[in-house]
Design an enzyme around this catalytic site. Structure first.
Site, PDB file in Angstrom:
ATOM      1  N   SER A 131       0.807  -1.231   0.000  1.00 21.66           N
ATOM      2  CA  SER A 131       0.000   0.000   0.000  1.00 21.66           C
ATOM      3  C   SER A 131       0.838   1.278   0.000  1.00 21.66           C
ATOM      4  O   SER A 131       0.287   2.369  -0.009  1.00 21.66           O
ATOM      5  CB  SER A 131      -0.959   0.003   1.192  1.00 21.66           C
ATOM      6  OG  SER A 131      -0.262   0.284   2.375  1.00 21.66           O
ATOM      7  N   LYS A 136       2.831   5.133   7.255  1.00 24.19           N
ATOM      8  CA  LYS A 136       2.033   6.153   6.558  1.00 24.19           C
ATOM      9  C   LYS A 136       2.933   7.375   6.336  1.00 24.19           C
ATOM     10  O   LYS A 136       3.966   7.515   6.997  1.00 24.19           O
ATOM     11  CB  LYS A 136       0.842   6.591   7.411  1.00 24.19           C
ATOM     12  CG  LYS A 136      -0.034   5.461   7.891  1.00 24.19           C
ATOM     13  CD  LYS A 136      -1.262   5.330   7.041  1.00 24.19           C
ATOM     14  CE  LYS A 136      -2.138   4.203   7.553  1.00 24.19           C
ATOM     15  NZ  LYS A 136      -2.816   3.476   6.521  1.00 24.19           N
TER      16      LYS A 136
END
Lengths: 424, 154
Positions: B72, B109
């Site tokens: 991701s 992230k």
């Protein structure tokens, strides 16, 4: 110059180490088990609140663990050792003088910092250690080591202090002494505590009111030093880094009872190799090796046997090959058939620095070759894990190996064990 | 027959050597050890080889490593199987990937600052950025300092 010490203590250190790499454990009861998963040796606050005692045998809490009410871990000293190093290194930038007191405690000499805002400085230390290592710590700051220790205990207990307590004001020191039970004073054992309580000394403050002569008479000069320390007169300096060890012992209880010579030989050879590695790490060699074996002294059914044998080697050495060879010679001399062995160990003494070895005129060992080989083995161990390359007598069966069914990975010291980040 | 010679020695000629002194003698380091002949012109210019570890790890005390599983963060150049070098002492700065603990596992992230708000943004359009607030029990575990990536997957 007025003296000033801080005692920095890691909160529930072993449990905290597990939590750094497994944050889901935060707020949950966590216990760490002894070698061989025998009993509880460390607890998180939540585990303490559940009433789990120090030293509680594993079988008594097995139910809680199996029902996932408590998380249990085998002791992972590789991880705890590395995290301890990181904490101490982080602390070392706050003062040039510190004394690593144990795996999770450190005294910092803050003399000369008295003009700084100590409370802020202590908070900065606490926050930096937490940021860099993830380990929560508590700090007690005071004019003597004994008072710093006392301040640290109060810092942990009091929710107002929240982990940091600076005791420099005489009024605060007195309040702290009054709030500390005599049993909880550093250096007062159970016997002295009982003895003092009979004489109406119940708190640390009561103790400071005793006369020096009386204390010397009943508690020797050690007691007097403590008295002075608690009165604010510093008698205990920072102790320097521990000198190279004079004796090194590697010994373990076996995971299962061992009764064949081969199994005992594997274990003993492995312990000898551990000793050799420890010797090389501190750049020294040993001349004398002792091997001992024990049966389980707590078992009433088994016949008992304890024996040891000491060998003085021709030349001091730190080679795996030589030490295992002599360990096996010693083991052969003491091994008796027909016993169930519980424990064996190897102890090396007469340790000298590796550059001050007395050589033997008739020495046949090629020491140059040995030391090169050991260098290569140490290198391989560092890269691929302990005992990947070993002397054949260390064996491959490992029936004697410790039980450690709940060991966490070596998160910080082995590349194959580093944590995984999930990107999904 | 040969007679032993007596060499007269005055105590003044004897140099006193103790162990401390012996220990402090250091052998100089040379690139070559030719006993006769021309010395290597490189001897004067010896330096340590480049240590990639030292370059990657600025602060060993606060540096940890983790392995990536999943895809991701491909847009942020972080690939499955990569090793992340994470420095816990670094403060998150805008645009840097950070490791955080979310929903029971470690994840990465991108740290984003918009105005006086801070966000954790995935590098995947299917996911929404998470706003970081005071009340949130979400701590950033560490800042990614390096992404170690092999040119060909092995």
């Amino acid at each position: 110059m007025t003296t000033l010490f801080a005692l920095c203590d890691c909160n529930n250190f072993y449990a905290s180490c597990e939590r750094v790499f497994n944050p889901a454990l935060n707020g949950k009861p966590v216990v760490i088990l002894s070698n061989n998963d025998g009993c509880v040796i460390a607890r998180s606050n939540e585990a303490k609140e559940q009433g789990i005692q120090m030293g509680e045998p594993y079988f008594k809490i097995r139910n809680l663990v199996e029902n996932k009410l408590v998380d249990a871990f085998s002791s992972n000293y590789v991880l705890y050792g590395d995290m301890s190093d990181r904490v101490m290194q982080t602390l070392s930038q706050f003062t040039p003088n510190l004394e690593v007191y144990s795996i999770d405690e450190c005294f910092l000499d803050l003399s000369g910092f008295s003009s700084t805002n100590l409370l802020n400085y202590a908070w900065e230390i606490k926050q930096t250690v937490h940021q860099w290592t993830g380990i929560p710590v508590s700090l007690g700051v005071a004019p003597t080591k004994a008072l710093a220790k006392l301040a640290n205990k109060l810092a942990k207990k009091s929710s107002k202090a929240n982990g940091v307590l600076v005791l420099t004001n005489p009024f605060h020191i007195r309040k702290a002494l009054e709030a500390t039970k005599i049993d909880n004073v550093w250096g007062i054992g159970r016997q002295y505590a009982t003895f003092l309580k009979k004489r109406n000394v119940h708190t640390a403050y009561d103790f400071t009111q005793l006369s020096e002569n009386w204390v010397r008479q009943h508690m020797t000069v050690v007691g007097v030093r403590l008295l002075k320390e608690l009165r604010g007169e510093s008698c205990l300096d920072l102790e320097d880094v521990a000198p190279a060890k004079k004796g090194i012992c590697t010994s373990r209880s076996f995971g299962a009872r061992v009764n064949t010579f081969e199994d005992l030989q594997e274990a003993t050879a492995s312990y000898a190799a551990r000793c050799a590695r420890k010797l090389r790490q501190q750049k020294s060699c040993a001349k004398v090796i002792t091997v001992f074996v024990n049966t389980n002294q707590f078992s009433e059914r088994d016949s008992q046997y304890h024996a040891s044998k000491t060998i003085c080697m021709p030349v001091a050495t730190s080679s795996d090959m030589e030490l295992t060879q002599y360990a096996i010679i010693a083991l052969k001399a003491i091994y008796r058939d027909g016993y169930l062995y519980k424990k064996s160990g190897v102890y090396v003494t007469d340790i000298v620095p590796e550059n001050q070895i007395q050589y033997d005129l008739l020495d046949k060992v090629n020491r140059d070759k040995h030391s090169k080989l050991m260098g290569v083995i140490d290198n391989l161990s560092d890269r691929f894990g302990r005992s990947k390359v070993r002397v054949a007598t260390q064996g491959f069966k490992n029936t004697w190996q410790l039980k450690s069914d709940f060991k966490s990975p070596f998160y910080t010291t082995k590349l194959n064990d580093i944590p995984t980040v999930y990107l999904r | 027959m040969c007679r032993a010679k007596v060499i007269p020695l005055s105590p003044l000629q004897l140099e006193h050597l103790d162990f401390d002194y012996l220990e402090s003698i250091k052998i100089p380091f040379f690139a070559s050890y030719i006993s006769a002949g021309f010395p290597s012109p490189a001897d004067d210019h010896m330096e340590e080889r480049i240590d990639i570890g030292k370059h990657l790890i600025q602060n060993p005390t606060s540096t940890y490593m983790m392995r990536v599983k999943g895809t991701s963060m491909i847009d942020a150049n972080i690939h499955d199987g990569d090793i992340l070098v994470i420095d816990k002492s670094l403060k998150p700065a805008d645009g840097l990937p950070v490791v955080c603990f979310l929903d029971g596992e470690f994840t990465v992230k991108t740290f984003k600052r918009i105005g006086d708000k801070a966000f954790l943004a995935p590098a995947n359009p299917a996911y929404e950025p998470i706003e970081l607030t005071e009340e949130m029990d979400m701590r950033i575990w560490g800042v990614v300092a390096w992404v170690l990536h092999k040119p060909v997957k092995q």
